[in-house]
Motif scaffolding. Structure first.
Motif, PDB file in Angstrom:
ATOM      1  N   LEU A 374     -54.820 -23.983  -2.749  1.00  0.00           N
ATOM      2  CA  LEU A 374     -53.841 -22.959  -3.126  1.00  0.00           C
ATOM      3  C   LEU A 374     -54.423 -21.554  -3.033  1.00  0.00           C
ATOM      4  N   LEU A 375     -55.731 -21.437  -3.315  1.00  0.00           N
ATOM      5  CA  LEU A 375     -56.355 -20.114  -3.338  1.00  0.00           C
ATOM      6  C   LEU A 375     -56.410 -19.484  -1.951  1.00  0.00           C
ATOM      7  N   GLU A 376     -56.719 -20.271  -0.942  1.00  0.00           N
ATOM      8  CA  GLU A 376     -56.858 -19.720   0.404  1.00  0.00           C
ATOM      9  C   GLU A 376     -55.570 -19.086   0.914  1.00  0.00           C
ATOM     10  N   PRO A 377     -54.395 -19.758   0.854  1.00  0.00           N
ATOM     11  CA  PRO A 377     -53.180 -19.066   1.293  1.00  0.00           C
ATOM     12  C   PRO A 377     -52.808 -17.882   0.414  1.00  0.00           C
ATOM     13  N   LEU A 378     -53.113 -17.965  -0.902  1.00  0.00           N
ATOM     14  CA  LEU A 378     -52.833 -16.822  -1.778  1.00  0.00           C
ATOM     15  C   LEU A 378     -53.674 -15.610  -1.386  1.00  0.00           C
ATOM     16  N   MET A 379     -54.944 -15.847  -1.052  1.00  0.00           N
ATOM     17  CA  MET A 379     -55.800 -14.741  -0.615  1.00  0.00           C
ATOM     18  C   MET A 379     -55.286 -14.142   0.687  1.00  0.00           C
ATOM     19  N   ILE A 380     -54.872 -15.006   1.617  1.00  0.00           N
ATOM     20  CA  ILE A 380     -54.329 -14.508   2.881  1.00  0.00           C
ATOM     21  C   ILE A 380     -53.057 -13.699   2.629  1.00  0.00           C
ATOM     22  N   LEU A 381     -52.198 -14.203   1.725  1.00  0.00           N
ATOM     23  CA  LEU A 381     -50.957 -13.491   1.407  1.00  0.00           C
ATOM     24  C   LEU A 381     -51.247 -12.141   0.765  1.00  0.00           C
ATOM     25  N   LEU A 382     -52.201 -12.108  -0.168  1.00  0.00           N
ATOM     26  CA  LEU A 382     -52.543 -10.858  -0.836  1.00  0.00           C
ATOM     27  C   LEU A 382     -53.108  -9.839   0.148  1.00  0.00           C
ATOM     28  N   MET A 383     -54.067 -10.276   0.974  1.00  0.00           N
ATOM     29  CA  MET A 383     -54.654  -9.350   1.946  1.00  0.00           C
ATOM     30  C   MET A 383     -53.613  -8.893   2.963  1.00  0.00           C
ATOM     31  N   GLY A 384     -52.731  -9.829   3.380  1.00  0.00           N
ATOM     32  CA  GLY A 384     -51.682  -9.447   4.319  1.00  0.00           C
ATOM     33  C   GLY A 384     -50.733  -8.433   3.720  1.00  0.00           C
ATOM     34  N   THR A 385     -50.434  -8.585   2.412  1.00  0.00           N
ATOM     35  CA  THR A 385     -49.546  -7.628   1.742  1.00  0.00           C
ATOM     36  C   THR A 385     -50.166  -6.240   1.679  1.00  0.00           C
ATOM     37  N   VAL A 386     -51.454  -6.185   1.328  1.00  0.00           N
ATOM     38  CA  VAL A 386     -52.127  -4.891   1.235  1.00  0.00           C
ATOM     39  C   VAL A 386     -52.220  -4.220   2.606  1.00  0.00           C
ATOM     40  N   VAL A 387     -52.646  -4.993   3.609  1.00  0.00           N
ATOM     41  CA  VAL A 387     -52.741  -4.423   4.962  1.00  0.00           C
ATOM     42  C   VAL A 387     -51.361  -4.031   5.477  1.00  0.00           C
ATOM     43  N   GLY A 388     -50.347  -4.848   5.193  1.00  0.00           N
ATOM     44  CA  GLY A 388     -48.989  -4.512   5.614  1.00  0.00           C
ATOM     45  C   GLY A 388     -48.494  -3.236   4.971  1.00  0.00           C
ATOM     46  N   PHE A 389     -48.831  -3.045   3.686  1.00  0.00           N
ATOM     47  CA  PHE A 389     -48.447  -1.806   3.013  1.00  0.00           C
ATOM     48  C   PHE A 389     -49.113  -0.592   3.666  1.00  0.00           C
ATOM     49  N   ILE A 390     -50.405  -0.721   4.000  1.00  0.00           N
ATOM     50  CA  ILE A 390     -51.107   0.393   4.648  1.00  0.00           C
ATOM     51  C   ILE A 390     -50.470   0.716   5.997  1.00  0.00           C
ATOM     52  N   VAL A 391     -50.202  -0.332   6.774  1.00  0.00           N
ATOM     53  CA  VAL A 391     -49.591  -0.118   8.092  1.00  0.00           C
ATOM     54  C   VAL A 391     -48.209   0.525   7.956  1.00  0.00           C
ATOM     55  N   MET A 392     -47.405   0.046   6.987  1.00  0.00           N
ATOM     56  CA  MET A 392     -46.077   0.608   6.789  1.00  0.00           C
ATOM     57  C   MET A 392     -46.162   2.072   6.353  1.00  0.00           C
ATOM     58  N   ALA A 393     -47.102   2.371   5.434  1.00  0.00           N
ATOM     59  CA  ALA A 393     -47.242   3.749   4.964  1.00  0.00           C
ATOM     60  C   ALA A 393     -47.642   4.695   6.081  1.00  0.00           C
ATOM     61  N   ILE A 394     -48.387   4.204   7.065  1.00  0.00           N
ATOM     62  CA  ILE A 394     -48.796   5.047   8.192  1.00  0.00           C
ATOM     63  C   ILE A 394     -47.681   5.174   9.231  1.00  0.00           C
ATOM     64  N   LEU A 395     -46.961   4.092   9.471  1.00  0.00           N
ATOM     65  CA  LEU A 395     -45.953   4.106  10.539  1.00  0.00           C
ATOM     66  C   LEU A 395     -44.647   4.785  10.126  1.00  0.00           C
ATOM     67  N   LEU A 396     -44.277   4.749   8.840  1.00  0.00           N
ATOM     68  CA  LEU A 396     -42.994   5.332   8.417  1.00  0.00           C
ATOM     69  C   LEU A 396     -42.857   6.802   8.792  1.00  0.00           C
ATOM     70  N   PRO A 397     -43.845   7.657   8.450  1.00  0.00           N
ATOM     71  CA  PRO A 397     -43.682   9.068   8.850  1.00  0.00           C
ATOM     72  C   PRO A 397     -43.706   9.271  10.362  1.00  0.00           C
ATOM     73  N   ILE A 398     -44.433   8.401  11.077  1.00  0.00           N
ATOM     74  CA  ILE A 398     -44.437   8.524  12.545  1.00  0.00           C
ATOM     75  C   ILE A 398     -43.058   8.214  13.096  1.00  0.00           C
ATOM     76  N   PHE A 399     -42.383   7.170  12.571  1.00  0.00           N
ATOM     77  CA  PHE A 399     -41.020   6.854  13.003  1.00  0.00           C
ATOM     78  C   PHE A 399     -40.064   7.994  12.656  1.00  0.00           C
ATOM     79  N   GLN A 400     -40.252   8.593  11.430  1.00  0.00           N
ATOM     80  CA  GLN A 400     -39.373   9.694  11.072  1.00  0.00           C
ATOM     81  C   GLN A 400     -39.573  10.876  12.001  1.00  0.00           C
ATOM     82  N   ALA A 401     -40.818  11.156  12.351  1.00  0.00           N
ATOM     83  CA  ALA A 401     -41.087  12.289  13.246  1.00  0.00           C
ATOM     84  C   ALA A 401     -40.493  12.035  14.629  1.00  0.00           C
ATOM     85  N   SER A 402     -40.610  10.804  15.124  1.00  0.00           N
ATOM     86  CA  SER A 402     -40.060  10.499  16.451  1.00  0.00           C
ATOM     87  C   SER A 402     -38.546  10.601  16.467  1.00  0.00           C
TER      88      SER A 402
END
Length: 406
Positions: A374-402
């Protein structure tokens, strides 16, 4: 009398090494020749034999692993079973060991045995290598004339400890490695990559969405106050270590270690398994119950369990059996008290204790395997959520600017 370390060849041309006691180098060479050993190198050892107590109280940890000690014990049992005298057994084993510390230790033990000391007394002076349990079992084996069988049981016991630790390490290796790598990647992104990207986004001169603002504030906090965060962490660790050294702190932490959901149960099962297996091994070797309880109590790290065993030993000393005081302590799992009661009635306490240890070892292994699945998929989910948040925070203003440019 000085000690001399030697290297040479025996009468069959086999390379040997060890330690011999002699008043001088010439006498040492003469004694070796009388033993059929032709020394190629002989030098005085700095360690003084008369200070055995200092060796056993040294602050340095032993450089002998449990696996190496188990292998040497198994060799000694095999050679004694083949009919070799004890001194030849010790000499043969010490000359074949790859670990020089264990080889020199057994050579010193052999010299004491040759001078007339018992094996357990010689081992007692080498407290860094041979624990109290080991020495006491050897003493029982010597007194009962079953030294070979006791060595076999010791080897089995040590090898089982190594197998259990190896299984736990193998099960935890992947999650720990994954957590370290994932944490390193996130720290690198937040402290090095994100600041450069966010500066570029701020230069766009447009209002930024809240995920981007949150990312910028978090990154600035880590970069600007990294020293303060590290200092607070260091202070927290220092305060924790100080608290753990106090009697109250140690008791509270040990109680917490047994009461944490899931983890507390695992800690209790591991401690109970070790207690049952050690006590069963000591009783099987002929050690009296009270002496076995004293040795086993000292092997447990948890203060609550040690106090429970102290009360149990006091009750046994007053004439009670083992199962009743264990049940009154209300600390150990019910199976232990039930099986010890069966062992007392059947007269086969050792077998019942070994069954308890095997059952709890199996339960711990299954629990860890299930938790890690159970721990391994939870760790993958947690890391994916954090990385996804970083990617979204970077891409949102770029999409707005475009969109604004379009």
């Amino acid at each position: 009398m000085p000690l001399f370390e030697y290297t040479g060849f025996d009468a069959r041309g086999k390379k040997v090494n060890g330690v011999i006691e002699a008043s001088g180098k010439k006498l040492g060479l003469q004694k070796l020749r009388e033993q059929g050993i032709y020394a190629t190198d002989l030098k005085e050892e700095k360690t003084v034999r008369g200070e055995k107590a200092k060796r056993s109280l040294t602050l340095f940890k032993s450089s002998v692993s449990t696996m190496e000690l188990a292998a040497a014990t198994r060799q000694m049992a095999t050679l004694l079973g083949a009919g070799l005298p004890l001194d030849e057994t010790l000499q043969t084993v010490s000359s074949q060991l790859e670990n020089p510390t264990l080889g020199r230790t057994l050579s010193r033990v052999r010299e004491e045995v040759v001078r007339g000391e018992s094996l357990h007394q010689s081992l007692a002076g080498e407290g860094r290598v041979f624990p109290e349990l080991y020495v006491n079992m050897i003493e029982v084996g010597e007194n009962s004339g079953t030294l070979e069988q006791v060595l076999q049981r010791l080897a089995d016991f040590l090898e089982e400890q190594v197998r259990m630790k190896s299984r736990l390490r193998a099960a935890l290796a992947y999650p720990i490695l994954m957590a370290l790598i994932g944490s390193g990647v996130l720290v690198f992104l937040v402290t090095f990559v994100v600041p450069k990207v966010t500066r570029m986004l701020e230069d766009l001169g447009q209002s930024l969405p809240w995920p981007t603002l949150l990312l910028i504030r978090g990154s600035d906090l880590l970069v600007d106050y990294a020293w303060l965060i590290l200092a607070l962490l260091a202070a927290a660790v220092f305060a924790f270590l100080r608290y753990r050294r106090t009697e109250r702190g140690r008791w509270q932490l040990h109680r917490l270690a047994l009461s944490i959901p899931v983890v507390g149960r695992l800690n209790l099962l591991v401690a109970t398994s070790r207690f049952a297996r050690t006590l069963g091994t000591l009783l099987q070797s002929g050690l009296p119950l009270l002496a076995a309880l004293d040795i086993t109590r000292n092997l447990l790290q948890n203060q609550l369990l040690r106090e429970a065993l102290e009360d149990t030993a006091a009750a046994v000393r007053e004439g009670e059996g083992l199962s009743a005081p264990l049940k009154r302590a209300a600390v150990f799992p019910p199976m232990l008290t039930q099986m010890t009661a069966v062992g007392e009635r059947s007269g086969d306490m050792e077998t019942m204790l070994f069954r308890v240890a095997d059952a709890y070892d199996h339960e711990v292994e299954l629990a860890i395997t299930g938790a890690l699945s159970l721990l391994e998929p939870l760790m993958i989910l947690l890391m994916g959520t954090v990385v996804g948040f970083i990617v979204m925070a970077i891409l949102l203003p770029i999409f707005q600017a475009s969109q604004g440019i379009g």
